[in-house]
Write a protein that holds these residues in place. Structure first.
Motif, PDB file in Angstrom:
ATOM      1  N   TYR A 111       0.870   4.611   0.902  1.00 26.39           N
ATOM      2  CA  TYR A 111       1.881   3.891   1.453  1.00 26.39           C
ATOM      3  C   TYR A 111       1.301   2.503   1.902  1.00 26.39           C
ATOM      4  CZ  TYR A 111       5.002   7.745   1.187  1.00 26.39           C
ATOM      5  OH  TYR A 111       5.801   8.944   0.814  1.00 26.39           O
ATOM      6  N   ARG A 112       2.017   1.377   2.515  1.00 25.17           N
ATOM      7  CA  ARG A 112       1.322   0.289   2.972  1.00 25.17           C
ATOM      8  C   ARG A 112       2.554  -0.519   4.130  1.00 25.17           C
ATOM      9  NH1 ARG A 112       1.051  -3.903  -2.068  1.00 25.17           N
ATOM     10  NH2 ARG A 112       3.335  -4.253  -2.346  1.00 25.17           N
ATOM     11  N   GLN A 113       2.006  -0.951   4.957  1.00 27.85           N
ATOM     12  CA  GLN A 113       2.636  -1.799   5.884  1.00 27.85           C
ATOM     13  C   GLN A 113       1.979  -3.133   6.187  1.00 27.85           C
ATOM     14  OE1 GLN A 113       3.356   0.376   9.603  1.00 27.85           O
ATOM     15  NE2 GLN A 113       5.001  -0.847  10.101  1.00 27.85           N
ATOM     16  N   ALA A 114       2.877  -4.186   5.918  1.00 24.90           N
ATOM     17  CA  ALA A 114       2.336  -5.457   6.134  1.00 24.90           C
ATOM     18  C   ALA A 114       2.734  -6.081   7.505  1.00 24.90           C
ATOM     19  CB  ALA A 114       2.757  -6.584   5.022  1.00 24.90           C
ATOM     20  N   PRO A 115       2.164  -6.835   8.150  1.00 21.02           N
ATOM     21  CA  PRO A 115       2.685  -7.456   9.484  1.00 21.02           C
ATOM     22  C   PRO A 115       3.922  -7.846   9.417  1.00 21.02           C
ATOM     23  CG  PRO A 115       0.478  -8.399   8.776  1.00 21.02           C
ATOM     24  CD  PRO A 115       1.198  -7.635   7.507  1.00 21.02           C
ATOM     25  N   GLY A 116       4.851  -7.250  10.345  1.00 19.35           N
ATOM     26  CA  GLY A 116       6.255  -7.770  10.523  1.00 19.35           C
ATOM     27  C   GLY A 116       7.195  -6.853   9.459  1.00 19.35           C
ATOM     28  N   LYS A 117       6.785  -6.103   8.734  1.00 13.28           N
ATOM     29  CA  LYS A 117       7.506  -5.352   7.694  1.00 13.28           C
ATOM     30  C   LYS A 117       7.298  -3.959   7.783  1.00 13.28           C
ATOM     31  CE  LYS A 117       7.107  -8.801   4.002  1.00 13.28           C
ATOM     32  NZ  LYS A 117       6.890  -9.063   2.604  1.00 13.28           N
ATOM     33  N   GLN A 118       8.353  -3.097   7.267  1.00 15.59           N
ATOM     34  CA  GLN A 118       8.482  -1.585   7.385  1.00 15.59           C
ATOM     35  C   GLN A 118       7.222  -1.065   6.559  1.00 15.59           C
ATOM     36  OE1 GLN A 118      12.396  -0.502   6.839  1.00 15.59           O
ATOM     37  NE2 GLN A 118      12.750  -0.268   8.860  1.00 15.59           N
ATOM     38  N   ARG A 119       6.943   0.008   6.732  1.00 14.70           N
ATOM     39  CA  ARG A 119       5.901   0.832   5.925  1.00 14.70           C
ATOM     40  C   ARG A 119       6.689   0.959   4.529  1.00 14.70           C
ATOM     41  NH1 ARG A 119       2.435   5.668   8.183  1.00 14.70           N
ATOM     42  NH2 ARG A 119       2.058   3.928   9.564  1.00 14.70           N
ATOM     43  N   GLU A 120       5.941   0.928   3.646  1.00 17.59           N
ATOM     44  CA  GLU A 120       6.899   1.190   2.250  1.00 17.59           C
ATOM     45  C   GLU A 120       5.836   2.052   1.234  1.00 17.59           C
ATOM     46  OE1 GLU A 120       7.324  -2.508  -0.063  1.00 17.59           O
ATOM     47  OE2 GLU A 120       5.188  -2.864  -0.123  1.00 17.59           O
ATOM     48  N   LEU A 121       6.621   2.765   0.292  1.00 18.85           N
ATOM     49  CA  LEU A 121       5.753   3.653  -0.502  1.00 18.85           C
ATOM     50  C   LEU A 121       5.257   2.693  -1.780  1.00 18.85           C
ATOM     51  CD1 LEU A 121       5.452   6.362  -2.039  1.00 18.85           C
ATOM     52  CD2 LEU A 121       7.428   5.821  -3.387  1.00 18.85           C
ATOM     53  N   VAL A 122       3.742   2.778  -1.991  1.00 23.89           N
ATOM     54  CA  VAL A 122       2.980   2.486  -2.917  1.00 23.89           C
ATOM     55  C   VAL A 122       2.993   3.175  -4.259  1.00 23.89           C
ATOM     56  CG1 VAL A 122       1.120   1.225  -3.708  1.00 23.89           C
ATOM     57  CG2 VAL A 122       1.881   1.062  -1.354  1.00 23.89           C
ATOM     58  N   ALA A 123       2.717   4.491  -3.968  1.00 25.41           N
ATOM     59  CA  ALA A 123       2.615   5.507  -5.156  1.00 25.41           C
ATOM     60  C   ALA A 123       2.713   6.811  -4.782  1.00 25.41           C
ATOM     61  CB  ALA A 123       1.327   5.080  -6.041  1.00 25.41           C
ATOM     62  N   ARG A 124       3.159   7.700  -5.351  1.00 19.58           N
ATOM     63  CA  ARG A 124       3.355   8.965  -5.017  1.00 19.58           C
ATOM     64  C   ARG A 124       3.036   9.991  -6.294  1.00 19.58           C
ATOM     65  NH1 ARG A 124       7.386  13.212  -3.883  1.00 19.58           N
ATOM     66  NH2 ARG A 124       6.646  14.229  -1.999  1.00 19.58           N
ATOM     67  N   ILE A 125       2.419  11.087  -5.959  1.00 17.74           N
ATOM     68  CA  ILE A 125       2.578  12.247  -6.957  1.00 17.74           C
ATOM     69  C   ILE A 125       2.988  13.522  -6.447  1.00 17.74           C
ATOM     70  CG2 ILE A 125       1.415  13.591  -8.672  1.00 17.74           C
ATOM     71  CD1 ILE A 125      -0.890  11.654  -8.841  1.00 17.74           C
ATOM     72  N   SER A 126       4.221  13.976  -6.944  1.00 16.30           N
ATOM     73  CA  SER A 126       4.965  15.150  -6.186  1.00 16.30           C
ATOM     74  C   SER A 126       3.937  16.263  -6.508  1.00 16.30           C
ATOM     75  CB  SER A 126       6.344  15.385  -6.563  1.00 16.30           C
ATOM     76  OG  SER A 126       6.241  15.898  -7.988  1.00 16.30           O
ATOM     77  N   SER A 127       4.075  17.387  -5.909  1.00 16.00           N
ATOM     78  CA  SER A 127       3.381  18.759  -6.163  1.00 16.00           C
ATOM     79  C   SER A 127       3.905  19.367  -7.471  1.00 16.00           C
ATOM     80  CB  SER A 127       4.006  19.698  -5.100  1.00 16.00           C
ATOM     81  OG  SER A 127       5.661  19.855  -5.308  1.00 16.00           O
ATOM     82  N   GLY A 128       4.783  18.829  -8.145  1.00 20.24           N
ATOM     83  CA  GLY A 128       5.026  18.950  -9.463  1.00 20.24           C
ATOM     84  C   GLY A 128       4.493  18.268 -10.667  1.00 20.24           C
ATOM     85  N   GLY A 129       3.813  17.124 -10.031  1.00 24.09           N
ATOM     86  CA  GLY A 129       3.038  16.397 -10.894  1.00 24.09           C
ATOM     87  C   GLY A 129       3.672  14.938 -11.438  1.00 24.09           C
ATOM     88  N   THR A 143       4.802  11.646 -11.069  1.00 25.39           N
ATOM     89  CA  THR A 143       4.359  10.338 -10.369  1.00 25.39           C
ATOM     90  C   THR A 143       5.495   8.892 -10.479  1.00 25.39           C
ATOM     91  OG1 THR A 143       2.303  10.541 -11.390  1.00 25.39           O
ATOM     92  CG2 THR A 143       2.507   8.711 -10.519  1.00 25.39           C
ATOM     93  N   ILE A 144       5.367   8.261  -9.223  1.00 20.95           N
ATOM     94  CA  ILE A 144       6.194   7.325  -9.194  1.00 20.95           C
ATOM     95  C   ILE A 144       5.133   6.042  -8.476  1.00 20.95           C
ATOM     96  CG2 ILE A 144       8.354   8.373  -8.901  1.00 20.95           C
ATOM     97  CD1 ILE A 144       8.157   7.966  -5.861  1.00 20.95           C
ATOM     98  N   TYR A 145       5.975   4.556  -8.768  1.00 25.90           N
ATOM     99  CA  TYR A 145       5.060   3.563  -8.338  1.00 25.90           C
ATOM    100  C   TYR A 145       6.127   2.766  -7.715  1.00 25.90           C
ATOM    101  CZ  TYR A 145       0.694   4.951 -10.659  1.00 25.90           C
ATOM    102  OH  TYR A 145      -0.173   5.592 -10.904  1.00 25.90           O
ATOM    103  N   ALA A 146       5.901   1.966  -6.757  1.00 22.65           N
ATOM    104  CA  ALA A 146       6.519   0.689  -6.370  1.00 22.65           C
ATOM    105  C   ALA A 146       6.691  -0.271  -7.635  1.00 22.65           C
ATOM    106  CB  ALA A 146       6.178   0.202  -5.203  1.00 22.65           C
ATOM    107  N   GLU A 147       7.980  -0.856  -7.882  1.00 22.94           N
ATOM    108  CA  GLU A 147       7.896  -1.838  -8.970  1.00 22.94           C
ATOM    109  C   GLU A 147       6.883  -3.156  -8.844  1.00 22.94           C
ATOM    110  OE1 GLU A 147      10.481  -0.070 -11.309  1.00 22.94           O
ATOM    111  OE2 GLU A 147       9.812  -2.149 -11.751  1.00 22.94           O
TER     112      GLU A 147
END
Length: 111
Positions: A37-55, A57-61
């Motif tokens: 995840y990432r958080q830029a100044p003045g912004k909310q934390r956002e998902l960048v990429a994730r792999i679930s326990s089932g494998g 995978t998702i990415y932010a656009e």
């Protein structure tokens, strides 16, 4: 309590690459979902990429085709390879393992 230690952040010029690492203090690493995840100044934390326990995978656009998330279960470590970096990728990047969080690492991309 699982400890996560991040490394690999820094300052890079636009178009450059960085690889972030997140080492976990658990032998059950392979059973957890992993994420960045990432958080830029003045912004909310956002998902960048994730792999679930089932494998699954998702990415932010905004990072698709440029960033790659991966894991090495033998090393209890997961990674975020970031290529073609842009100034708008500047943020504090946090790794996640299940419900546990790393301390964050600064990534700064200069134009």
């Amino acid at each position: 309590q699982v400890q996560l230690v991040e490394s690999g952040g820094g300052l890079v010029q636009a178009g450059g690459s960085l690889r972030l690492s997140c080492a976990a203090s658990t032998s059950s690493f392979s059973t957890y979902a992993i994420g960045w995840y990432r958080q830029a100044p003045g912004k909310q934390r956002e998902l960048v990429a994730r792999i679930s326990s089932g494998g699954f995978t998702i990415y932010a656009e905004s990072v698709k085709g440029r960033f790659t998330i991966s894991r090495d279960n033998a090393k209890n470590t997961h990674y975020l390879q970031m290529n073609s970096l842009k100034p708008e990728d500047t943020a504090v990047y946090y790794c996640a393992l299940g419900s546990f969080w790393g301390q964050g690492t600064q990534v700064t991309v200069s134009s």
